[in-house]
Design a protein around this motif. Structure first.
Motif, PDB file in Angstrom:
ATOM      1  N   VAL A 155      -0.199 -42.411 -91.030  1.00  0.00           N
ATOM      2  CA  VAL A 155      -0.020 -42.354 -89.582  1.00  0.00           C
ATOM      3  C   VAL A 155      -0.109 -43.763 -89.007  1.00  0.00           C
ATOM      4  N   TYR A 156       0.901 -44.129 -88.229  1.00  0.00           N
ATOM      5  CA  TYR A 156       0.853 -45.368 -87.459  1.00  0.00           C
ATOM      6  C   TYR A 156       0.850 -45.014 -85.981  1.00  0.00           C
ATOM      7  N   THR A 157      -0.094 -45.566 -85.230  1.00  0.00           N
ATOM      8  CA  THR A 157      -0.150 -45.351 -83.778  1.00  0.00           C
ATOM      9  C   THR A 157      -0.430 -46.666 -83.073  1.00  0.00           C
ATOM     10  N   THR A 158       0.056 -46.756 -81.846  1.00  0.00           N
ATOM     11  CA  THR A 158      -0.193 -47.935 -81.030  1.00  0.00           C
ATOM     12  C   THR A 158      -0.279 -47.525 -79.569  1.00  0.00           C
ATOM     13  N   ASP A 210     -10.316 -30.851 -86.378  1.00  0.00           N
ATOM     14  CA  ASP A 210      -9.838 -32.225 -86.344  1.00  0.00           C
ATOM     15  C   ASP A 210     -10.782 -33.124 -87.135  1.00  0.00           C
ATOM     16  N   GLY A 211     -10.271 -33.732 -88.229  1.00  0.00           N
ATOM     17  CA  GLY A 211     -11.120 -34.560 -89.057  1.00  0.00           C
ATOM     18  C   GLY A 211     -10.931 -36.053 -88.864  1.00  0.00           C
ATOM     19  N   GLY A 212      -9.965 -36.464 -88.037  1.00  0.00           N
ATOM     20  CA  GLY A 212      -9.661 -37.881 -87.883  1.00  0.00           C
ATOM     21  C   GLY A 212      -9.869 -38.369 -86.469  1.00  0.00           C
ATOM     22  N   GLY A 213     -10.355 -39.607 -86.327  1.00  0.00           N
ATOM     23  CA  GLY A 213     -10.562 -40.204 -85.014  1.00  0.00           C
ATOM     24  C   GLY A 213      -9.370 -41.047 -84.596  1.00  0.00           C
ATOM     25  N   MET A 265      -2.926 -37.905 -83.441  1.00  0.00           N
ATOM     26  CA  MET A 265      -2.136 -37.523 -84.617  1.00  0.00           C
ATOM     27  C   MET A 265      -2.963 -37.419 -85.896  1.00  0.00           C
ATOM     28  N   ARG A 266      -4.130 -38.027 -85.941  1.00  0.00           N
ATOM     29  CA  ARG A 266      -4.946 -37.982 -87.153  1.00  0.00           C
ATOM     30  C   ARG A 266      -5.793 -36.719 -87.168  1.00  0.00           C
TER      31      ARG A 266
END
Length: 256
Positions: free
Chosen positions: A97-100, A161-164, A176-177
Motif C-alpha cells: 500500500v502506498y498512500t500520501t 482493522d489491523g493497520g494504522g 487502506m491498511r
C-alpha cells in the motif's frame, strides 16, 4: 485490460467530499483446468476534502494549523497465486500500500511533518483451503493461513482493522491498511456453523502501541437471517505495567 476487468465508482457530496476509486484484476496465468492461476490486481483511490470551520472553527487552537482542505491518494497493487495441493488449494498473496496526503488533514496527525507518504507491505500470507473434508458437516469449508492478512469478526466492531494510517504514512481518511501482521487464522465454515481460531498482531504508526490478540470465534446461523455469535480473546498490549485483557463478546445478528 478488458473492460469487464475494471470497475469505477465516483462519489461526490456538495463539494465537501470527492472520491474516485478504480479496481482492476487480471489473470496473468491460468491453466486449462482453471485450478492453477496467478492474478494481478490493483486498487487506486484519490480523494479531496473541503470543509468550513473544522474543529468548530478552532483547528488552529486545538491542533496548531488550519485543517479545512486536504487531499489523499492511495494505491495497492498485489499478486496472488493458487494451485491444487492434496485435496485442497494452496493459496497466497503479496501486496503493498502506498498512500500520501497533501495538506493538513482533520486528524491533525500530519501537522509538523515534512513527509506524509509511505509504502508498506500489506498482504503477505500463504494458506491452504479445502471443501467437504468432514463427513456429517454440510457445506464444510476448512482453511488455514499464516502471515499478513485481513481478519474480521461479525460487523467489525470487535476486530476489523489491523493497520494504522495517517501521520507519516498519509491516507488517514481512506484507511487502506487493514491487514494484521504475523496472523494465524484457522477456520471451519459450514451451512450452520463457523468456528475460528486466531492469533493477530496490529501494525500501528511510528510510536503506536503494538499489541497482540489470541482467541476463538464461534457462530451459529438460524435459518437464513439470524446468527448467534460468541468470541473470547486474550489481548496483550505489550506495555510495561499493563495487564493482559480477557475479552468476551456475545452478539445476535438479524437481517430481514
Amino acid at each position: 485490460m478488458r473492460n469487464n476487468d475494471r470497475r469505477l465508482a465516483v462519489l461526490a457530496s456538495a463539494g465537501v467530499l470527492i472520491t474516485t476509486a478504480a479496481i482492476a484484476e487480471h489473470d496473468i496465468y491460468k491453466d486449462k483446468e482453471g485450478t492453477t492461476k496467478i492474478t494481478f490486481d490493483i486498487d487506486v483511490i484519490a480523494s479531496g476534502y473541503a470543509s468550513q470551520d473544522s474543529w468548530f472553527g478552532e483547528s488552529e487552537s486545538f491542533l496548531g494549523d488550519e485543517t479545512d482542505n486536504w487531499g489523499e491518494f492511495g494505491a495497492e497493487p498485489g499478486i496472488s497465486r493458487e494451485m491444487p495441493v492434496g485435496e485442497g488449494t494452496l493459496f497466497g498473496k503479496v501486496s503493498g500500500v502506498y498512500t500520501t496526503t497533501a495538506g493538513e488533514d482533520a486528524s491533525g496527525l500530519t501537522i509538523g511533518l515534512d513527509d506524509t507518504d509511505e509504502f508498506t507491505v500489506e498482504q503477505a500470507h500463504i494458506g491452504w483451503r479445502s471443501e467437504n473434508l468432514f463427513d456429517g458437516i454440510e457445506g464444510d469449508k476448512f482453511s488455514i493461513a499464516f502471515g499478513r492478512q485481513d481478519y474480521n469478526i461479525g460487523t467489525g466492531l470487535l476486530i476489523n482493522d489491523g493497520g494504522g494510517d495517517g501521520g507519516e504514512r498519509g491516507g488517514w481518511y481512506m484507511g487502506m491498511r487493514k491487514a494484521f501482521s504475523d496472523a494465524l487464522i484457522v477456520s471451519l465454515d459450514s451451512d450452520k456453523w463457523l468456528i475460528e481460531g486466531f492469533t493477530l498482531k496490529n501494525r500501528p504508526r511510528d510510536g503506536g502501541t503494538k499489541g497482540e490478540a489470541n482467541g476463538a470465534n464461534l457462530e451459529y446461523t438460524f435459518g437464513e437471517s439470524t446468527t448467534l455469535g460468541g468470541t473470547y480473546m486474550k489481548v496483550d498490549p505489550n506495555l510495561e505495567n499493563v495487564e493482559t485483557l480477557d475479552v468476551a463478546s456475545v452478539r445476535l445478528d438479524w437481517h430481514g
